[in-house]
Enzyme design. Structure first.
Site, PDB file in Angstrom:
ATOM      1  CG  ASN A   5      -5.661  71.134  12.774  1.00  0.00           C
ATOM      2  OD1 ASN A   5      -4.743  71.337  11.979  1.00  0.00           O
ATOM      3  ND2 ASN A   5      -5.554  70.286  13.793  1.00  0.00           N
ATOM      4  CD1 TRP A   6      -7.687  73.480   6.832  1.00  0.00           C
ATOM      5  CD2 TRP A   6      -6.269  74.111   5.218  1.00  0.00           C
ATOM      6  NE1 TRP A   6      -8.264  74.507   6.151  1.00  0.00           N
ATOM      7  CE2 TRP A   6      -7.427  74.920   5.149  1.00  0.00           C
ATOM      8  CE3 TRP A   6      -5.238  74.339   4.297  1.00  0.00           C
ATOM      9  CZ2 TRP A   6      -7.577  75.941   4.197  1.00  0.00           C
ATOM     10  CZ3 TRP A   6      -5.383  75.343   3.354  1.00  0.00           C
ATOM     11  CH2 TRP A   6      -6.538  76.129   3.306  1.00  0.00           C
ATOM     12  CE  LYS A   7      -6.460  67.013  12.595  1.00  0.00           C
ATOM     13  NZ  LYS A   7      -6.907  65.820  13.291  1.00  0.00           N
ATOM     14  CG  HIS A  90      -3.907  68.774  17.504  1.00  0.00           C
ATOM     15  ND1 HIS A  90      -3.749  67.447  17.196  1.00  0.00           N
ATOM     16  CD2 HIS A  90      -5.159  69.113  17.110  1.00  0.00           C
ATOM     17  CE1 HIS A  90      -4.859  67.006  16.623  1.00  0.00           C
ATOM     18  NE2 HIS A  90      -5.730  67.997  16.562  1.00  0.00           N
ATOM     19  CD  GLU A  92      -3.770  64.726  14.695  1.00  0.00           C
ATOM     20  OE1 GLU A  92      -3.356  65.660  13.977  1.00  0.00           O
ATOM     21  OE2 GLU A  92      -4.937  64.285  14.634  1.00  0.00           O
ATOM     22  CD  GLU A 163      -9.208  69.210  18.923  1.00  0.00           C
ATOM     23  OE1 GLU A 163      -9.919  69.526  17.977  1.00  0.00           O
ATOM     24  OE2 GLU A 163      -8.012  68.907  18.797  1.00  0.00           O
ATOM     25  N   GLY A 169     -10.659  62.296  14.426  1.00  0.00           N
ATOM     26  CA  GLY A 169     -10.443  61.564  13.180  1.00  0.00           C
ATOM     27  C   GLY A 169     -11.014  60.161  13.201  1.00  0.00           C
ATOM     28  CB  SER A 206     -15.610  62.967  14.742  1.00  0.00           C
ATOM     29  OG  SER A 206     -14.479  62.116  14.629  1.00  0.00           O
ATOM     30  N   GLY A 227     -11.228  69.219  12.078  1.00  0.00           N
ATOM     31  CA  GLY A 227     -10.099  68.646  11.348  1.00  0.00           C
ATOM     32  C   GLY A 227     -10.520  68.224   9.951  1.00  0.00           C
ATOM     33  N   GLY A 228     -10.824  66.944   9.782  1.00  0.00           N
ATOM     34  CA  GLY A 228     -11.111  66.366   8.469  1.00  0.00           C
ATOM     35  C   GLY A 228     -12.076  67.179   7.615  1.00  0.00           C
TER      36      GLY A 228
END
Ligand code: PGA
Length: 254
Positions: A5-7, A90, A92, A163, A169, A206, A227-228
């Protein structure tokens, strides 16, 4: 399954380069369903980059209506036929943009209705965990999705991502035992609802090249939503390789 997930990261040019680098990093690794979820603006050009590579394409969100006066939104028919999957719910979206459980359910159903596979993300905040309500929160989030469904989706059409919000993150990964406990609970909850329902359940929060293998070693964790680290192709490739390794280990045991 390992999904990146590149966000809200990368320009279109950077995204194209990242997509190429991801394809190179995972080529030759068999037995893992790999997907990237770039921003909406990148989906169409990246679709061409992924063609023939086996890496699938996903959208980070979607609206539930087919078309109309919904400024800024993207609908399932706009993605259907060339984009493989959507991510809904998600944390966010839930916590920054105030998305409610029932909206997540509508997005889930709309994705399926247009032939898009759908990943639904669920997870508790740290306060909810401290209050001992982790299971109740993930059950509530899943039940809101089930409430929108007339019949159970087939197992391949949907994926759940557990999640924990406190792990996203933050560098504070859930321990493999913590993740396993909730993922096993989620599987039980789905089975209770849908008898033989057994979608894959991923862990997200993470995940890194250093901790992936220990998470994948848990019996119920079927992959990761990353993610990151999904912005770093080589490290993402190491996570995919760890998933392949865990899978072949399982096969050897059977
Ligand atoms: P993270 O994000 O890997 O950066 O923690 C995971 C996610 O939000 O899906």
């Amino acid at each position: 399954m390992v999904a990146g997930n590149w966000k809200m990261n990368t320009t279109v040019e950077e995204g194209l380069a990242l997509a190429r680098a991801v394809c190179a990093a995972v080529s030759g690794i068999d037995g893992v369903d790999v997907a990237v979820l770039p921003p909406f603006t990148h989906l169409w050009p990246i679709h061409s980059v992924l063609e023939g590579t086996g890496v699938r394409l996903g959208a980070q969100d979607v609206y539930w209506k087919d078309s109309g006066a919904f400024t800024g939104e993207i609908s399932p028919p706009m993605l259907a036929g060339w984009c493989d999957l959507t991510l809904v719910g998600h944390s966010e979206r839930r916590h920054i943009f105030g998305e409610h459980d029932d909206e997540v359910g509508r997005k889930f159903v709309a994705s399926l209705a247009h032939g898009l596979q759908v990943i639904v993300a669920v997870g508790e905040t740290s306060d909810e965990r401290d209050a001992g309500s982790t299971f109740a929160v993930v059950d509530r989030q899943l039940d809101a999705v089930f409430a929108e469904l007339e019949s159970p989706p087939s197992n391949d059409d949907w994926v759940i991502a557990y999640e924990p919000v406190w792990a996203i993150g933050t560098g504070r990964t859930a321990t493999p035992e913590q993740a396993q406990e909730v993922v096993a609970h989620i599987k039980q909850h789905v089975r209770a609802r849908y008898l033989d329902g057994s979608p894959r359940v991923l862990y997200g929060g993470s995940v890194t090249a250093a901790n992936a293998a220990s998470l994948f070693a848990e019996p119920d964790i079927d992959g990761a939503l990353v993610g990151g680290v999904s912005l770093r192709a080589e490290e993402f490739g190491v996570i995919v390789a760890a998933a392949a390794e865990a899978r072949s280990g399982t096969r050897d045991r059977v």
